[in-house]
Design a protein around this motif. Structure first.
Motif, short mmCIF file in Angstrom:
data_model
loop_
_atom_site.label_atom_id
_atom_site.label_comp_id
_atom_site.label_asym_id
_atom_site.label_seq_id
_atom_site.Cartn_x
_atom_site.Cartn_y
_atom_site.Cartn_z
N ALA A 73 36.88 39.51 39.30
CA ALA A 73 36.99 40.63 40.22
C ALA A 73 35.94 40.54 41.32
CB ALA A 73 36.85 41.95 39.46
N ILE A 116 44.72 36.34 36.22
CA ILE A 116 43.96 36.34 37.46
C ILE A 116 44.51 35.32 38.45
CG2 ILE A 116 41.65 36.12 38.47
CD1 ILE A 116 42.08 38.50 36.59
N LYS A 144 36.22 38.32 48.73
CA LYS A 144 37.24 37.97 49.73
C LYS A 144 37.56 39.18 50.61
CE LYS A 144 39.45 34.48 46.77
NZ LYS A 144 40.70 34.13 46.02
N ALA A 160 48.44 45.04 46.59
CA ALA A 160 47.00 45.02 46.85
C ALA A 160 46.52 46.46 47.05
CB ALA A 160 46.70 44.16 48.07
N ASP A 217 43.98 45.18 42.49
CA ASP A 217 45.41 44.96 42.76
C ASP A 217 46.15 45.01 41.43
OD1 ASP A 217 45.32 42.27 41.58
OD2 ASP A 217 44.28 41.67 43.42
N GLU A 232 37.18 38.21 43.94
CA GLU A 232 38.22 38.83 44.76
C GLU A 232 37.62 39.88 45.70
OE1 GLU A 232 41.48 37.91 44.90
OE2 GLU A 232 40.76 36.28 43.62
#
Length: 668
Positions: free
Chosen positions: A75, A166, A81, A173, A156, A78
Motif C-alpha cells: 500500500a 496486489i 505513486k 481507484a 482501490d 501504491e
C-alpha cells in the motif's frame, strides 16, 4: 495552560474527531468522523507537523500503516505513486503509524525507501478518534471544508478483499477518484467503502464514551491542571484566563483539548524520545490521554471538592521557591509606541554588587510583558582598572515564556567587582502605547562555588534562507578542546524557525541527538535543562541544525519573497543556540580562560564545515568566503584538500571571522 516538508521531513497531522466520540453513549468506534480537528504528530525524522499548518493544501491523504506487513508495504508503494501523480497539484500525503515504536518505524521506512512520510501516533489519540481499525485505511481530507473526511476506505478495490491480489489491475481507484472530486469541489461518489483487507490494529485505550464519563474531575482532572497549568493560569499569571473553577475549565475545555492535541500547551517542546529535562513541564502520556478523553466525554463534573476553586491563589511577586531577591535592579523606563520599528535599546546601570559576586538565580519582572520581547545582558569591565581575576559573564536573559534562570547546584555565574551591567532590550509594538520599567531580581551565593558555569553560542553569521524555501537547513558546531559537563541549552530563532536539533558527534564519528524540538514556537523560547549533566569528551563536536520555513504557507512569515539573512529584528532571522556547561578541569580557584578561547576558535570553521571533519573543503566555501576558492591551493599549506584553523590563521583570516561571530552573540 503552562507554556508548552518535504518527503523526508514531514511529521504531524493529528486527527481529532468532532463527531464520532459523541455519536452515542455506546461504542462509536465503528463510526467514521465527519471532520478532524487540529493536531500535531512527529514523523520518523523528528520533525513535527500540525494539521492547521496545511490548511492551504487542496487535499490531504492519510493512510494507516504497520511495520513488517506485506500489505502495508504494498500500500505504501501504491500511495507513493499517487503522491507523485498529484505532486504538482499540491496534495499532501502521509502514513500514520499507531502501532510501532519510532525506532522500528524509522528502520522500516529506511529499509523500504518509503517516499511518503510516516507520522507516529505514539499516544494513539489520533487513531482512536479517526476510528482506525486496520492497516491500509485511507482518509482523504478536504482542508477547505474544515478538514472534512471526504473519503474513508481502501486505496482501490484490490485492498477491499479479504485476500487482496496486489499484482492485479485495479478496477476502481477509490482514493484517486475521491482526490479528484475534492480538487474539483464536487461530492465524492463513494465516500465510505468498507475495509476488509489488512491486519487489525490494537487500541487498548479505545473505550465507549460512557467509560470516559467516569473519569473524576475532582480526583484526577483538577490535580493535573493544578500541577501543570495553574501556575500560569491564575490571578496575576501570564495565562490569558484564570483556571480557578470547574465552570471555567468546562467553558475552555474545547480550546484546552486543541492545545493539548497540537502540543502547544503546556509549553515544553522537546521531543520526549530525545533526552530528559529537569524543567520538563509537559503532560505525561497518561495525563494527556486522561484530559483528552475526559473532555471528549463532555467534561463531566461528577462529585467531590473543586480544588481549583477552594485552593485558588495569586501569582507571587517573585518566584515562590526563591523568595525575595538579594538584589533588585530597576532598569530605566522606556515608552513603547503603538506602532513602528524600535531599535534595540541599550541600557547600562552601575554594578549593584559589593565585590565579586556569584549568581545562583536571576528572575525577571517585565514592566510591559506584551511588548518586551527579550533582554540580553553582560558585564562591562572598567577598562581603567587591571583585568579582573574572574571572567565576566551574562547577568541573566529574558525571553518569551521564561522568567527565571536557576543555575545548577554547586555552580554559579561570576560577576567581577566594579564595572557596569549592560542590558539590550528588544521591544515590539502591539497596537497600543505602553511603558516598560522592568525589574531584575538577583539571587547570590553566600560563598564562591567550586564550579564556574560557562556559556557559548553556536551560530552562523552568514546564514541565507532563499525566498520561498519551506524547509531550509542551516548547520554549525563547536568543538570542545577539553572535557566538559553540559547543563542547559537554549535555541533561538525568529518567525521562520521551524525545528531545531542539537547533536553530539564524538571523535569516533558517532552521532547522538541531545535535544530535538520538532516544532519550534517563537512565542515560547525556553531553556532546556538536562536532568543529569552530560559529559562532553575532548574532541566532541556539538552540532546544531536549524530548519526554517520561508514559504508563503508559514502564517508567521513577515515576507516570503525575501532572501533572509542574519539580523536583530524579527523580520530578519537568527541561527542561534546557547549551551551552558563547565570545564571539568576548571574551578573558581583555577580559571581556564584558555579553554574558553580554544572553544571559540572552533566556531571559525564550525559554521562552514558541513561534513564536520574539522577543515574546509573548497565546496564548503560560500557566502563572503567563496572568494577564497581562487586562492585555495595557495592557502592549503599541507595539501590535504582542506583548510584548517592554522592555515586560516596564517592567511590572516581568523580575526575577521571571529569578529563577525562575536556580533551574533546576542546573549550568553
Amino acid at each position: 495552560m503552562k507554556a508548552v516538508l518535504g518527503a523526508a521531513a514531514v511529521s504531524a497531522i493529528v486527527i481529532a474527531t468532532v463527531g464520532a466520540a459523541s455519536a452515542s453513549k455506546g461504542d462509536a468506534s465503528s463510526v467514521t468522523p465527519d471532520r478532524v480537528g487540529d493536531f500535531q504528530l512527529t514523523d520518523t525524522t523528528r520533525v513535527a507537523h500540525k494539521l492547521s499548518y496545511y490548511q492551504y493544501a487542496p487535499a490531504i491523504v492519510l493512510m494507516s500503516q504497520k511495520d513488517g506487513s506485506p500489505l502495508s508495504r504494498a500500500a505504501a508503494a501504491e500511495l507513493a505513486k499517487l503522491q507523485a501523480a498529484y505532486k504538482d497539484k499540491g496534495v499532501l500525503f502521509y502514513m500514520i503509524n499507531p502501532a510501532d515504536t519510532r525506532e522500528a518505524a524509522a528502520a522500516e521506512a529506511a529499509s523500504n525507501k518509503f517516499a511518503v512520510p510516516v507520522l507516529m501516533d505514539d499516544l494513539q489519540l489520533v487513531g482512536e478518534q479517526m476510528n482506525i481499525r486496520r492497516e491500509g485505511e485511507v482518509f482523504v481530507l478536504d482542508p477547505r471544508a474544515d478538514f472534512k473526511v471526504a473519503y474513508h476506505g481502501p486505496l482501490d478495490d484490490r485492498f477491499n478483499r479479504a485476500s487482496p491480489d496486489i499484482n492485479a489491475r485495479p478496477a476502481t481507484a477509490y482514493a484517486a477518484q475521491a482526490i479528484d472530486a475534492v480538487l474539483a469541489r464536487q461530492p465524492v461518489a463513494n465516500p465510505r467503502v468498507e475495509m476488509k483487507a489488512g491486519q487489525a490494529l490494537a487500541f487498548p485505550e479505545r473505550k465507549p464514551v460512557a467509560a470516559y464519563e467516569e473519569i473524576s474531575y475532582s480526583k484526577t482532572v483538577a490535580p493535573i491542571l493544578q500541577k501543570k497549568c495553574v501556575s500560569c493560569h491564575q490571578k496575576g499569571g501570564i495565562g490569558p484566563f484564570q483556571m480557578n473553577s470547574y465552570e471555567i475549565v468546562k467553558g475552555f475545555a474545547p480550546m484546552m483539548r486543541e492545545t493539548v492535541m497540537t502540543r502547544r500547551m503546556p509549553p515544553f517542546f522537546a521531543d520526549p524520545h530525545v533526552g530528559k529535562w529537569s524543567n520538563d513541564t509537559s503532560l505525561t502520556p497518561e495525563e494527556t490521554r486522561t484530559l483528552v478523553h475526559w473532555i471528549e466525554a463532555g467534561a463531566p463534573r461528577g462529585t467531590g471538592e473543586d480544588i481549583l476553586k477552594t485552593q485558588a491563589g495569586e501569582a507571587p511577586e517573585w518566584p515562590t521557591a526563591l523568595g525575595k531577591p538579594d538584589v533588585v535592579v530597576q532598569l530605566p523606563s522606556f515608552n513603547v509606541p503603538a506602532s513602528g520599528v524600535i531599535e534595540y535599546q541599550h541600557m547600562v546601570v552601575d554594578n549593584p554588587f559589593k565585590g565579586d559576586a556569584w549568581l545562583r538565580a536571576v528572575a525577571f519582572k517585565p514592566g510591559a510583558r506584551p511588548v518586551l520581547h527579550h533582554i540580553t545582558s553582560g558585564y562591562m569591565a572598567d577598562k581603567s582598572l587591571p583585568p579582573a581575576d574572574l571572567p565576566g559573564s551574562s547577568v541573566g536573559s529574558y525571553v518569551p515564556g521564561a522568567g527565571v534562570q536557576l543555575y545548577n547546584e554547586g555552580t554559579g555565574a561570576p560577576v567581577p567587582a566594579g564595572g557596569k551591567l549592560s542590558f539590550s532590550m528588544h521591544y515590539t509594538t502591539n497596537g497600543r502605547p505602553m511603558t516598560d520599567a522592568t525589574q531584575i531580581g538577583y539571587y547570590l551565593l553566600k560563598t564562591p562555588p567550586e564550579i564556574i558555569r560557562r556559556a557559548a553560542v553556536i551560530s552562523n553569521p552568514i546564514m541565507r534562507i532563499p525566498a520561498g524555501d519551506p524547509r531550509h537547513a542551516e548547520v554549525a558546531y563547536l568543538e570542545f578542546p577539553a572535557d566538559a559537563l553540559l547543563y542547559s541549552v537554549h535555541p533561538h530563532a525568529h518567525y521562520r524557525g521551524y525545528a531545531v536539533e542539537l547533536t553530539e558527534i564524538t571523535p569516533d564519528g558517532k552521532e547522538t541527538p541531545i535535544l530535538s524540538v520538532p516544532k519550534y514556537d517563537f512565542n515560547w523560547q525556553l531553556d532546556y535543562d538536562l536532568a543529569q549533566p552530560l559529559l562532553v569528551k575532548k574532541g566532541t563536536k556539538l552540532r546544531v541544525k536549524w530548519i526554517y520555513d520561508n514559504s508563503m504557507h508559514n502564517p508567521a512569515n513577515p515576507d516570503p519573497k525575501l532572501n533572509v539573512t542574519w539580523g536583530e529584528q524579527t523580520w530578519n532571522e537568527m541561527m542561534y543556540f546557547r549551551v551552558n556547561y563547565r570545564w571539568v578541569d576548571e574551578t573558581s580557584h583555577h580559571v581556564r580562560n584558555d579553554l574558553q578561547a580554544k572553544l571559540m576558535e572552533s566556531r571559525i570553521i564550525g559554521f562552514l564545515d558541513d561534513n564536520a571533519d574539522g577543515k574546509l573543503q573548497i565546496t564548503e566555501l560560500r557566502g563572503p568566503y567563496a572568494a577564497l576558492k581562487s586562492r585555495f591551493a595557495e592557502l592549503d599549506l599541507n595539501h590535504d584538500g582542506g583548510l584548517d584553523l592554522h592555515e586560516l590563521a596564517v592567511a590572516n583570516l581568523t580575526r575577521g571571522v571571529a569578529k563577525r561571530l562575536a556580533e551574533t552573540d546576542i546573549e550568553q
